[in-house]
Design a protein around this motif. Structure first.
Motif, PDB file in Angstrom:
ATOM      1  N   SER A  75       0.816  -1.226   0.000  1.00 50.18           N
ATOM      2  CA  SER A  75       0.000   0.000   0.000  1.00 50.18           C
ATOM      3  C   SER A  75       0.843   1.266   0.000  1.00 50.18           C
ATOM      4  CB  SER A  75      -0.936   0.008   1.206  1.00 50.18           C
ATOM      5  OG  SER A  75      -0.204  -0.076   2.425  1.00 50.18           O
ATOM      6  N   ALA A  76       1.943   1.265  -0.707  1.00 48.15           N
ATOM      7  CA  ALA A  76       2.788   2.453  -0.798  1.00 48.15           C
ATOM      8  C   ALA A  76       2.193   3.443  -1.807  1.00 48.15           C
ATOM      9  CB  ALA A  76       4.200   2.064  -1.223  1.00 48.15           C
ATOM     10  N   GLY A  99       5.356   1.496  -6.908  1.00 47.21           N
ATOM     11  CA  GLY A  99       5.433   2.146  -5.611  1.00 47.21           C
ATOM     12  C   GLY A  99       5.686   1.145  -4.505  1.00 47.21           C
ATOM     13  N   ASN A 100       4.961   0.028  -4.556  1.00 40.57           N
ATOM     14  CA  ASN A 100       5.151  -1.020  -3.550  1.00 40.57           C
ATOM     15  C   ASN A 100       6.560  -1.596  -3.620  1.00 40.57           C
ATOM     16  OD1 ASN A 100       2.456  -0.656  -2.912  1.00 40.57           O
ATOM     17  ND2 ASN A 100       1.761  -2.429  -4.085  1.00 40.57           N
ATOM     18  N   ALA A 146       9.245   0.901  -2.511  1.00 41.91           N
ATOM     19  CA  ALA A 146       9.158   1.100  -1.059  1.00 41.91           C
ATOM     20  C   ALA A 146       9.841  -0.050  -0.332  1.00 41.91           C
ATOM     21  CB  ALA A 146       7.693   1.209  -0.630  1.00 41.91           C
ATOM     22  N   TRP A 147       9.686  -1.251  -0.852  1.00 36.59           N
ATOM     23  CA  TRP A 147      10.356  -2.406  -0.252  1.00 36.59           C
ATOM     24  C   TRP A 147      11.871  -2.288  -0.413  1.00 36.59           C
ATOM     25  CZ3 TRP A 147      13.557  -6.410  -1.778  1.00 36.59           C
ATOM     26  CH2 TRP A 147      13.697  -7.474  -0.860  1.00 36.59           C
ATOM     27  N   LEU A 148      12.319  -1.892  -1.599  1.00 38.13           N
ATOM     28  CA  LEU A 148      13.762  -1.710  -1.803  1.00 38.13           C
ATOM     29  C   LEU A 148      14.314  -0.648  -0.858  1.00 38.13           C
ATOM     30  CD1 LEU A 148      14.624  -1.787  -5.633  1.00 38.13           C
ATOM     31  CD2 LEU A 148      15.097  -3.507  -3.892  1.00 38.13           C
ATOM     32  N   LYS A 149      13.567   0.432  -0.657  1.00 37.92           N
ATOM     33  CA  LYS A 149      14.031   1.510   0.217  1.00 37.92           C
ATOM     34  C   LYS A 149      14.133   1.026   1.656  1.00 37.92           C
ATOM     35  CE  LYS A 149      15.170   5.899   0.428  1.00 37.92           C
ATOM     36  NZ  LYS A 149      16.350   6.426  -0.286  1.00 37.92           N
TER      37      LYS A 149
END
Length: 332
Positions: free
Chosen positions: A31-32, A120-121, A124-127
């Motif tokens: 949900s990013a 986006g999801n 966001a996971w990589l970040k």
């Protein structure tokens, strides 16, 4: 700013689901905020379709770096400022078959909101895994089955004509079934993330040594599957269910064959390359699917991550393939 260019022709995908035993692996994000895709592909097609040279200034002003990267990667031209750049560009994309392919691609991907959400999801996971990692500006292009992923400084673009589905008529003429299984919409976002990971952490081993290549490819595949666990292993690898099951059932025999043939460490470019071709790996077994080197690399990395509880950042920073193999205790 000095431009870097990473051309990735094909990104082969993935296998073997992780059981989530590593406590340092963040959960997949669902949900990013979406990541905006800059539609360079649509703007360039307007120029090609209309032949209106007044659009050249508009596209140059709006997409300078994308023109630079595409020019080097596809047209073999050093700069958009070179004489004849746009003439060569429009001539390339005006070839009737390519122009038709281009039109089909932007028609199928007219609305990319779902892809933007998945991006986006994924980023966001990589970040979460790599806090200092810069997230690139995202683009789409059409290459005519040329450069699938283009990476520049803070820029990442994917060639959407590669993802029109297994049954797309033109694919039937030019690609085998094992290649077409990777040419589907669900591979777009994983290919974006894999392309950026490979740009941020380029291969630093010996290209002609099988173990080095296996571990590197295995790292990428392991991390991408952690980001998108909803995709089945066989989908990510481009395998059939039967081929995936065959690999699992014959994993010990495959590893034994590699060791007995002394392929793992012997520096032999021709032999090593065979392990990463999409063509079925008949040199090992008549039933072995292609890209078997990446598959085995994934198994080793998966075992390593469970054994060591390493972070994703530590995994990518560790370039000692032998140390990873040893610590994994991989013995299928």
């Amino acid at each position: 700013m000095k431009s870097k260019l990473l051309l990735i022709l094909s990104l082969s995908f993935y296998l073997f689901s992780c059981n989530g035993q590593n406590t340092h692996i963040p959960a997949a994000v669902t949900s990013a905020a979406p990541v905006k895709i800059n539609r360079f592909d649509k703007e360039l097609f307007k120029l090609v379709d209309t032949g209106d040279s007044t659009r050249q200034a508009e596209i140059t002003g709006g997409y300078p770096q994308m023109l630079d990267v595409l020019g080097k990667g596809i047209l073999n031209m050093k700069s958009p400022a070179m004489p004849g750049f746009f003439d060569k560009l429009t001539s390339y994309y005006s070839e009737p078959t390519l122009k038709s392919l281009y039109a089909d691609a932007i028609r199928q991907y007219d609305d990319v909101s779902q892809i933007e959400q998945q991006l986006g999801n994924g980023f966001a996971w990589l970040k979460a895994c790599f806090p200092s990692m810069q997230i690139p500006a995202i683009y789409m292009h059409v290459s005519g089955f040329n450069q699938n992923v283009l990476v520049g400084d803070s820029l990442l673009s994917i060639s959407i004509d590669k993802y029109l589905g297994e049954e797309y008529p033109l694919y039937q003429e030019f690609f085998y079934d094992f290649q077409r299984r990777l040419m589907t919409p669900e591979h777009i976002v994983p290919d974006y993330l894999a392309g950026w990971l490979m740009s941020e952490y380029p291969f630093e081993g010996k290209e002609n040594v099988l173990l080095d290549r296996m571990i590197y490819e295995g790292k990428i595949k392991y991390l991408i599957h952690q980001a998108f666990p909803e995709l089945t292993p066989e989908q990510l690898m481009g395998y059939t269910v039967a081929s995936y099951n065959w690999c699992k059932e014959n994993e010990a025999n495959l590893w034994k064959a590699i060791i007995e043939r002394k392929h793992l460490y012997t520096p032999d470019q021709m032999t090593t390359t065979k392990y990463f071709d999409s063509t079925p790996s008949v040199f090992l077994s008549s039933d072995a699917p292609g890209n078997i080197g990446s598959w085995i690399g994934w198994q080793i990395v998966d075992k390593y991550m469970k054994e060591t509880d390493a972070t994703p950042e530590a995994l990518m920073q560790n370039n000692d393939s032998q140390a990873i193999l040893t610590a994994s205790k991989y013995k299928p």
